[in-house]
Design an enzyme around this catalytic site. Structure first.
Site, PDB file in Angstrom:
ATOM      1  N   LYS A  73      13.702  77.838  23.956  1.00 45.20           N
ATOM      2  CA  LYS A  73      13.686  76.695  22.989  1.00 45.20           C
ATOM      3  C   LYS A  73      12.202  76.445  22.128  1.00 45.20           C
ATOM      4  CE  LYS A  73      16.715  74.174  25.200  1.00 45.20           C
ATOM      5  NZ  LYS A  73      17.032  72.465  26.131  1.00 45.20           N
ATOM      6  N   ASP A 109      18.632  67.797  22.179  1.00 41.05           N
ATOM      7  CA  ASP A 109      18.806  67.177  23.444  1.00 41.05           C
ATOM      8  C   ASP A 109      18.403  65.968  23.467  1.00 41.05           C
ATOM      9  OD1 ASP A 109      19.419  69.780  24.871  1.00 41.05           O
ATOM     10  OD2 ASP A 109      16.548  70.236  24.912  1.00 41.05           O
TER      11      ASP A 109
HETATM   12  P1  NDP Z   1      11.004  74.141  30.657  1.00 38.87           P
HETATM   13  O1  NDP Z   1      10.869  75.506  31.806  1.00 38.87           O
HETATM   14  O2  NDP Z   1      10.303  74.264  29.555  1.00 38.87           O
HETATM   15  O3  NDP Z   1       9.984  73.592  31.606  1.00 38.87           O
HETATM   16  C1  NDP Z   1      10.426  73.320  32.849  1.00 38.87           C
HETATM   17  C2  NDP Z   1       9.955  72.618  33.486  1.00 38.87           C
HETATM   18  O4  NDP Z   1       9.501  71.983  34.961  1.00 38.87           O
HETATM   19  C3  NDP Z   1       7.446  72.594  32.972  1.00 38.87           C
HETATM   20  O5  NDP Z   1       7.273  71.181  32.999  1.00 38.87           O
HETATM   21  C4  NDP Z   1       7.330  73.095  34.834  1.00 38.87           C
HETATM   22  O6  NDP Z   1       6.502  72.548  35.301  1.00 38.87           O
HETATM   23  C5  NDP Z   1       8.645  71.844  35.883  1.00 38.87           C
HETATM   24  N1  NDP Z   1       8.358  72.799  36.833  1.00 38.87           N
HETATM   25  C6  NDP Z   1       9.308  73.717  36.772  1.00 38.87           C
HETATM   26  N2  NDP Z   1       8.880  73.737  38.804  1.00 38.87           N
HETATM   27  C7  NDP Z   1       8.675  73.034  39.188  1.00 38.87           C
HETATM   28  C8  NDP Z   1       8.065  72.818  40.663  1.00 38.87           C
HETATM   29  N3  NDP Z   1       8.256  73.686  41.611  1.00 38.87           N
HETATM   30  N4  NDP Z   1       7.729  71.593  40.460  1.00 38.87           N
HETATM   31  C9  NDP Z   1       7.577  70.696  39.775  1.00 38.87           C
HETATM   32  N5  NDP Z   1       6.808  71.036  38.412  1.00 38.87           N
HETATM   33  C10 NDP Z   1       7.979  71.766  38.047  1.00 38.87           C
HETATM   34  O7  NDP Z   1      12.607  74.292  30.984  1.00 38.87           O
HETATM   35  P2  NDP Z   1      13.564  72.673  30.103  1.00 38.87           P
HETATM   36  O8  NDP Z   1      12.148  71.938  29.612  1.00 38.87           O
HETATM   37  O9  NDP Z   1      14.029  73.613  28.911  1.00 38.87           O
HETATM   38  O10 NDP Z   1      14.045  72.329  30.765  1.00 38.87           O
HETATM   39  C11 NDP Z   1      13.765  71.921  31.674  1.00 38.87           C
HETATM   40  C12 NDP Z   1      14.989  71.281  33.346  1.00 38.87           C
HETATM   41  O11 NDP Z   1      15.679  70.208  32.411  1.00 38.87           O
HETATM   42  C13 NDP Z   1      16.025  72.345  33.564  1.00 38.87           C
HETATM   43  O12 NDP Z   1      16.092  71.916  35.115  1.00 38.87           O
HETATM   44  C14 NDP Z   1      17.076  72.760  32.155  1.00 38.87           C
HETATM   45  O13 NDP Z   1      18.426  72.888  32.900  1.00 38.87           O
HETATM   46  C15 NDP Z   1      17.490  70.558  32.087  1.00 38.87           C
HETATM   47  N6  NDP Z   1      18.165  70.086  31.305  1.00 38.87           N
HETATM   48  C16 NDP Z   1      19.259  69.985  30.897  1.00 38.87           C
HETATM   49  C17 NDP Z   1      19.416  69.443  29.379  1.00 38.87           C
HETATM   50  C18 NDP Z   1      21.016  68.334  30.058  1.00 38.87           C
HETATM   51  O14 NDP Z   1      21.676  68.466  28.483  1.00 38.87           O
HETATM   52  N7  NDP Z   1      21.350  68.166  30.695  1.00 38.87           N
HETATM   53  C19 NDP Z   1      19.187  69.689  28.660  1.00 38.87           C
HETATM   54  C20 NDP Z   1      17.833  70.668  28.293  1.00 38.87           C
HETATM   55  C21 NDP Z   1      16.679  70.772  29.782  1.00 38.87           C
HETATM   56  P3  NDP Z   1       4.422  73.684  34.965  1.00 38.87           P
HETATM   57  O15 NDP Z   1       4.644  73.003  33.266  1.00 38.87           O
HETATM   58  O16 NDP Z   1       3.495  73.437  35.884  1.00 38.87           O
HETATM   59  O17 NDP Z   1       5.785  74.892  34.838  1.00 38.87           O
END
Ligand code: NDP
Length: 281
Positions: A73, A109
């Protein structure tokens, strides 16, 4: 599928990694078929380091556009010739439109998130109080921008890497919290949104102190596999109203479809039922 693919068929798609289990092709192709539009929607597995080349190549063709998902993204924003205000504000794009050899980035989104709340928590007013967002990635940025634009007085961003939460609030406003301070952040909120990908790749899903949220606080999870995630189960056990990630996925797909094919998706098709069927193990 009974549609014939011809030389005139309009082609759009989604890129991400991994992409094989994306529901987007199922949604868009069901809408195309129901609307009788000569179009098709495909899924592309993105290669590490190859995103910009993909966009450069496709924009030199008749390809209509791309939805963009994890982990591209931010790359999508950087690869665009023009960036719409929603995507600029979120600093993330889930939609690239190709037209006349140029690429425009947008972010639907946030629209999807608000549509999901309107559908599944109809009494919810974004302007009524602070909301807590778990995560600081692209999804969290889209959510924060949408809530603030809808009049939310404060977003509280809670993230494993505090520096990323701080960067988000520096861009958009709000307050940043470490995971350990989630309890403080949850006091007095009207909604909590899980925008982390925790649990997608491993079993390290943290548990969050939802019990300290006020009664009536709406709990939403962007993750939709399973439809009722452990996070939503915990909220339901506390009697909190919930909103699921599938409603958001459908909500962000609607404006994307219109941008690709020039017409809104047919309102009378129960696309959620089709998606639920596809989610069955
Ligand atoms: P990103 O990879 O940009 O961000 C992931 C986030 O998750 C970061 O803040 C990361 O923290 C955190 N994270 C990952 N693993 C862990 C863990 N084990 N414990 C705590 N925090 C964790 O992903 P997106 O923002 O693009 O997407 C996030 C989620 O939302 C995904 O599951 C995606 O599929 C879902 N989504 C669903 C949509 C829908 O239409 N339903 C639309 C957009 C997203 P850190 O910064 O510390 O790495």
């Amino acid at each position: 599928m009974s549609r014939a693919i011809t030389g005139k068929t309009a082609v759009a798609g989604v890129v991400g990694s991994p992409i094989a289990h994306s529901l987007s092709p199922i949604l868009h192709n069901a809408w195309l078929e129901a609307a009788g539009i000569d179009g098709v929607y495909v899924a592309l597995e993105g290669m590490d380091g190859g995103f910009r080349r993909l966009v450069e190549g496709l924009k030199a063709t008749s390809f209509r556009g791309l939805n963009v998902t994890l982990p591209f993204k931010s790359d999508a924003l950087a690869a665009a010739d023009r960036v719409n205000p929603r995507a600029r504000r979120a600093q993330a794009a889930n939609l690239l439109i190709f037209q006349d050899g140029r690429v425009t980035a947008d972010n639907t989104d946030g629209l999807g998130l608000l549509a999901a709340f309107a559908e599944q928590a109809p009494g919810f007013d974004p302007a009524a109080g602070p909301v807590a967002i778990l995560g600081a990635g692209g999804g969290a940025r889209g959510a924060a921008a949408a809530f603030l634009d809808a009049g939310c007085p404060q977003v509280r961003v809670i993230n494993r890497s505090l520096s990323r939460a701080q960067a988000l609030v520096a861009d958009l406003g709000g307050e940043a919290f470490a995971l350990a301070d989630a309890e403080t952040a949850f006091h007095g909120v009207t909604a909590v949104i899980n925008a982390t990908s925790a649990g997608l790749a491993d079993d390290s899903t943290p548990t969050f102190p939802l019990a300290v949220t006020p009664e009536g606080c709406v709990v939403m999870d962007m993750v939709y596999k399973p439809l009722v995630t452990p996070f939503l189960s915990a909220a339901k056990a506390l009697g909190r109203p919930t909103v699921d990630g599938l409603a958001m996925l459908i909500g962000q797909a609607r404006p994307s479809f219109e941008a690709f094919y020039g017409a809104p998706p047919p309102a009378d098709l129960d696309v959620r039922a089709i998606a639920l069927q596809a989610l069955r193990p």
